[in-house]
Motif scaffolding. Structure first.
Motif, PDB file in Angstrom:
ATOM      1  N   UNK A 484       0.648  -1.316  -0.006  1.00 35.06           N
ATOM      2  CA  UNK A 484       0.008  -0.037   0.093  1.00 35.06           C
ATOM      3  C   UNK A 484       0.862   0.988   0.028  1.00 35.06           C
ATOM      4  N   UNK A 485       2.211   1.049   0.581  1.00 41.72           N
ATOM      5  CA  UNK A 485       3.209   2.245   0.317  1.00 41.72           C
ATOM      6  C   UNK A 485       3.173   2.498  -1.259  1.00 41.72           C
ATOM      7  N   UNK A 486       2.957   1.661  -2.144  1.00 49.11           N
ATOM      8  CA  UNK A 486       3.133   1.853  -3.600  1.00 49.11           C
ATOM      9  C   UNK A 486       1.847   2.257  -4.350  1.00 49.11           C
ATOM     10  N   UNK A 487       0.844   2.346  -3.506  1.00 51.19           N
ATOM     11  CA  UNK A 487      -0.729   2.402  -3.810  1.00 51.19           C
ATOM     12  C   UNK A 487      -0.941   0.956  -4.835  1.00 51.19           C
ATOM     13  N   UNK A 488      -0.314  -0.204  -4.409  1.00 51.85           N
ATOM     14  CA  UNK A 488      -0.597  -1.450  -5.349  1.00 51.85           C
ATOM     15  C   UNK A 488      -1.945  -2.227  -4.729  1.00 51.85           C
ATOM     16  N   UNK A 489      -2.557  -1.814  -3.694  1.00 50.65           N
ATOM     17  CA  UNK A 489      -3.438  -2.582  -3.014  1.00 50.65           C
ATOM     18  C   UNK A 489      -4.881  -2.226  -3.577  1.00 50.65           C
ATOM     19  N   UNK A 490      -4.903  -1.178  -4.369  1.00 51.34           N
ATOM     20  CA  UNK A 490      -6.185  -0.477  -4.734  1.00 51.34           C
ATOM     21  C   UNK A 490      -6.048  -0.504  -6.331  1.00 51.34           C
ATOM     22  N   UNK A 491      -6.869  -1.123  -6.940  1.00 54.74           N
ATOM     23  CA  UNK A 491      -7.083  -1.183  -8.475  1.00 54.74           C
ATOM     24  C   UNK A 491      -7.074   0.051  -9.131  1.00 54.74           C
ATOM     25  N   UNK A 492      -6.494   0.163 -10.132  1.00 49.99           N
ATOM     26  CA  UNK A 492      -6.282   1.481 -10.836  1.00 49.99           C
ATOM     27  C   UNK A 492      -5.923   2.767  -9.962  1.00 49.99           C
ATOM     28  N   UNK A 493      -5.219   2.644  -9.086  1.00 49.39           N
ATOM     29  CA  UNK A 493      -4.780   3.623  -8.410  1.00 49.39           C
ATOM     30  C   UNK A 493      -3.410   4.045  -8.797  1.00 49.39           C
ATOM     31  N   UNK A 494      -3.210   5.144  -9.199  1.00 44.81           N
ATOM     32  CA  UNK A 494      -1.876   5.612  -9.905  1.00 44.81           C
ATOM     33  C   UNK A 494      -0.710   5.105  -8.873  1.00 44.81           C
ATOM     34  N   UNK A 495       0.359   4.356  -9.461  1.00 40.46           N
ATOM     35  CA  UNK A 495       1.429   3.780  -8.688  1.00 40.46           C
ATOM     36  C   UNK A 495       2.430   4.823  -8.523  1.00 40.46           C
ATOM     37  N   UNK A 496       3.166   4.684  -7.327  1.00 39.89           N
ATOM     38  CA  UNK A 496       4.125   5.830  -7.001  1.00 39.89           C
ATOM     39  C   UNK A 496       4.392   5.448  -5.461  1.00 39.89           C
ATOM     40  N   UNK A 497       5.692   5.617  -5.047  1.00 45.08           N
ATOM     41  CA  UNK A 497       5.991   5.514  -3.883  1.00 45.08           C
ATOM     42  C   UNK A 497       5.408   6.476  -3.115  1.00 45.08           C
ATOM     43  N   UNK A 498       4.857   6.550  -1.825  1.00 40.60           N
ATOM     44  CA  UNK A 498       3.975   7.713  -1.347  1.00 40.60           C
ATOM     45  C   UNK A 498       4.440   8.060   0.034  1.00 40.60           C
ATOM     46  N   UNK A 499       5.669   7.688   0.576  1.00 44.34           N
ATOM     47  CA  UNK A 499       6.114   7.902   1.826  1.00 44.34           C
ATOM     48  C   UNK A 499       7.655   8.186   1.766  1.00 44.34           C
ATOM     49  N   UNK A 500       8.205   8.916   2.609  1.00 42.07           N
ATOM     50  CA  UNK A 500       9.543   9.485   2.536  1.00 42.07           C
ATOM     51  C   UNK A 500      10.212   8.330   3.392  1.00 42.07           C
ATOM     52  N   UNK A 501      11.123   7.500   2.880  1.00 38.63           N
ATOM     53  CA  UNK A 501      11.922   6.535   3.922  1.00 38.63           C
ATOM     54  C   UNK A 501      13.261   7.212   4.619  1.00 38.63           C
ATOM     55  N   UNK A 502      13.576   8.283   4.156  1.00 40.63           N
ATOM     56  CA  UNK A 502      14.927   8.765   4.706  1.00 40.63           C
ATOM     57  C   UNK A 502      14.687   8.901   6.383  1.00 40.63           C
ATOM     58  N   UNK A 503      13.800   8.912   7.048  1.00 43.59           N
ATOM     59  CA  UNK A 503      13.705   9.030   8.255  1.00 43.59           C
ATOM     60  C   UNK A 503      13.067  10.622   8.695  1.00 43.59           C
ATOM     61  N   UNK A 504      12.478  10.457   9.818  1.00 41.73           N
ATOM     62  CA  UNK A 504      11.946  11.435  10.528  1.00 41.73           C
ATOM     63  C   UNK A 504      12.781  12.993  10.530  1.00 41.73           C
TER      64      UNK A 504
END
Ligand SMILES: Cc1cc2nc3c(=O)[nH]c(=O)nc-3n(C[C@H](O)[C@H](O)[C@H](O)COP(=O)(O)OP(=O)(O)OC[C@H]3O[C@@H](n4cnc5c(N)ncnc54)[C@H](O)[C@@H]3O)c2cc1C
Length: 529
Positions: A484-504
């Motif tokens: 779901x971080x990639x939007x991959x769990x929802x059909x037809x949702x635009x894909x793209x990494x949705x969060x910043x992994x570099x840390x708070x």
């Protein structure tokens, strides 16, 4: 105007009220709490230590509230949020049972025109979306769902009253965090239970226990110092950064580190054992295999154990879960696992669930199918910015975008608390929420002091931030999972990494710099005097 009366919306109201602004919150539910109001399924707890999953803005509140368990239950967290609402007299500025359906920006008057499902139209200079990262439940996308004659439940819209499953045959569809938390308890209540699993997750035992008086006293004595250190950390949970590679130590040393992390019951611990778990496939696979062996040591039927063992994505690239006797549940004679990768789900019938192999007759179905995460609550509102551009269309074309997660180009004077491309979902959310609310409040204070009528993230700044977020994700194994971080769990949702992994800490530093440089990356318009 603030949309949402969860942890974000309540704190934002408190802050804007202190700033002297006339502020109103609109909330779809009939009370405060957000996540903890809607998700009442059995077994829900926070999986961040309760003494950290708290507001830090009021030392008095911190001292007077007493958490009782390592990981608080949903009822306890909901009591806490209600206590906060009462203590700071917040309810009087909240309109409940009212859903915001559209928000249209009036470029001439520089006001948002917001319409609710009760027909109210509100004009506001600043519109703050405190609508939540996991608040738009994902409807199960299964043929025939409307035909089912038994009862159905979604974990994210669980009834207030206890649901009685005694003597019932129950199906649970979904084995993400909500499924993992609820399945062991639902199994105790139902006569027969079938779990339908598409993708197994990685989960470790939470190790629930009451907090000791000493733990509570120690934390209360050190809260302020602790928060300062939290702000310099990656996740908000303080852990010594690892210095070694998983590939450079002996198998014995490696397994000892994994075991020690496993026993903490902390979702971040195994990822923090060696510096390459998140970035190197071979190192990651060692952690994954350690956890698969745990599954095989608990689950008696080797075929079931194998079905429960994740093999299609690296460890940590889908939401890690915490559980209480999850794997043990599959040893119970009345609990069955259906591996949908072997026998795909075909439809829901009047009497049950049909896979490619057979029909399973059940009396009730629990959908633990998760959320349209991070962007879902926003795209479900018809938000139109400058030139009538719809936010939903913008994100459909460009993928989920923001500038430092709180602002969106083309949508002036609109702020999002823990919006897309921020670090919130990889950290202690209460900390991430307080950070964003403080930043937004400081920004609004600045605009008022400088008599600035309109602020808008510049397209170039947004592009740069998006590139920065994607390049941070690409240095890790995260893009390898359909999460779901990639939007991959929802059909037809635009894909793209949705969060910043570099840390708070890095994110906070960037936000501080933006503010210190006079809101760099934003365009501002002063009113004509
Ligand atoms: C099951 C579950 C467990 C979680 N566990 C943890 C955990 O252990 N640790 C952690 O850090 N985080 C956890 N989270 C994340 C959690 O969502 C955040 O910690 C936090 O509660 C978010 O608060 P919020 O106020 O930003 O959003 P929410 O709590 O989601 O509140 C948003 C509110 O906005 C309202 N809303 C949305 N759209 C509209 C609209 N159009 N009109 C009116 N109202 C609207 C919703 O009704 C909701 O009440 C969990 C989430 C879930 C779902």
């Amino acid at each position: 105007m603030i949309v949402g009366a969860g942890i974000s919306g309540l704190y934002q109201l408190y802050k804007l009220r202190n700033l002297g602004l006339t502020t109103r919150v609109y909330e779809a539910g009939d009370d405060v709490g957000g996540t903890w109001y809607w998700n009442r399924y059995p077994g829900l707890r926070c999986d961040i230590s309760s003494m950290l999953y708290s507001y830090s803005f009021s030392p008095e509140l911190e001292q007077e509230w007493n958490w009782t368990e390592k990981y608080a239950t949903q009822p306890e967290i909901l009591r806490y949020v209600n206590h906060v609402a009462d203590r700071f007299d917040l309810r009087k500025d909240i309109t409940f049972s009212t859903r915001v359906v559209s928000a249209v920006y009036d470029e001439v008057n520089k006001l948002w025109q917001v319409t609710t499902d009760t027909g109210e139209v509100v004009e506001t200079q600043f519109l703050i979306m405190a609508t939540g990262v996991l608040s738009a439940p994902k409807k199960p996308d299964i043929a025939g769902i409307e035909k089912f004659r038994g009862s159905t439940y979604h974990t994210a819209q669980w009834p207030r009253e206890d649901v009685d499953f005694a003597g019932k045959r129950l199906a649970v569809i979904g084995t993400g965090s909500s499924g993992v938390q609820s399945i062991p308890i639902l199994a105790q209540r139902a006569a027969d239970m079938t779990v339908f699993q598409r993708t197994p997750c990685f989960t470790i035992p939470a190790g629930h226990r009451p907090l000791t008086e000493k733990e509570v006293a120690d934390m209360k004595a050190n809260y302020q110092e602790f928060h300062k250190l939290q702000h310099k950390s990656r996740t908000g949970v303080l852990m010594e950064p690892p210095s070694k590679s998983a590939l450079e130590v002996t198998e014995e040393e490696r397994n000892a580190a994994f075991q020690a992390a496993y026993e903490t019951g902390c979702i971040f611990a195994i990822g923090n054992t060696f510096h390459d778990i998140r970035i190197n496939k071979a190192a990651n696979e060692m952690a994954a295999e350690f956890l698969r062996q745990k599954i095989q040591s608990v689950v008696r039927d080797p075929e079931v154990a194998e079905s429960l063992s994740p093999r299609t994505f690296p460890y940590g690239t889908k939401r890690i879960c915490l559980d209480t006797k999850y794997y043990e549940t599959f040893n119970l004679p009345h609990v069955h696992l259906v591996d949908l990768r072997k026998t795909p789900l075909v439809e829901i019938t009047e009497t049950g669930v049909r896979t490619s192999e057979k029909e399973y007759e059940v009396d009730a179905i629990v959908f633990a199918t998760g959320f349209d995460a991070i962007t879902g609550a926003l795209t479900r509102i018809d938000i139109q910015g400058k030139g009538g551009v719809s936010l939903k269309h913008k994100w459909a074309e460009q993928g989920p975008r923001s500038y430092i997660s709180m602002a969106i180009s083309g949508f002036p004077n609109l702020f999002v608390v823990t919006g897309p491309l921020g670090p919130g979902v990889f950290s202690v959310m209460t900390m991430a929420i307080e950070h964003d609310v403080n930043w937004i409040t400081d920004c609004i204070r600045y605009l008022r002091e400088q008599s600035i009528a309109e602020i808008e993230a510049m397209a170039e700044a947004e592009d740069e931030w998006a590139e920065f977020v994607v390049s941070a994700a690409n240095k890790t194994l995260f893009p390898l999972a359909n999460s779901w971080y990639m939007g991959a769990n929802v059909p037809n949702k635009p894909r793209g990494f949705m969060a910043y992994v570099g840390g708070f800490a890095e994110y906070k530093q960037k936000c501080d710099e933006v503010a210190q440089k006079g809101y760099e990356g934003f365009a501002m318009l002063s009113p004509i005097l």
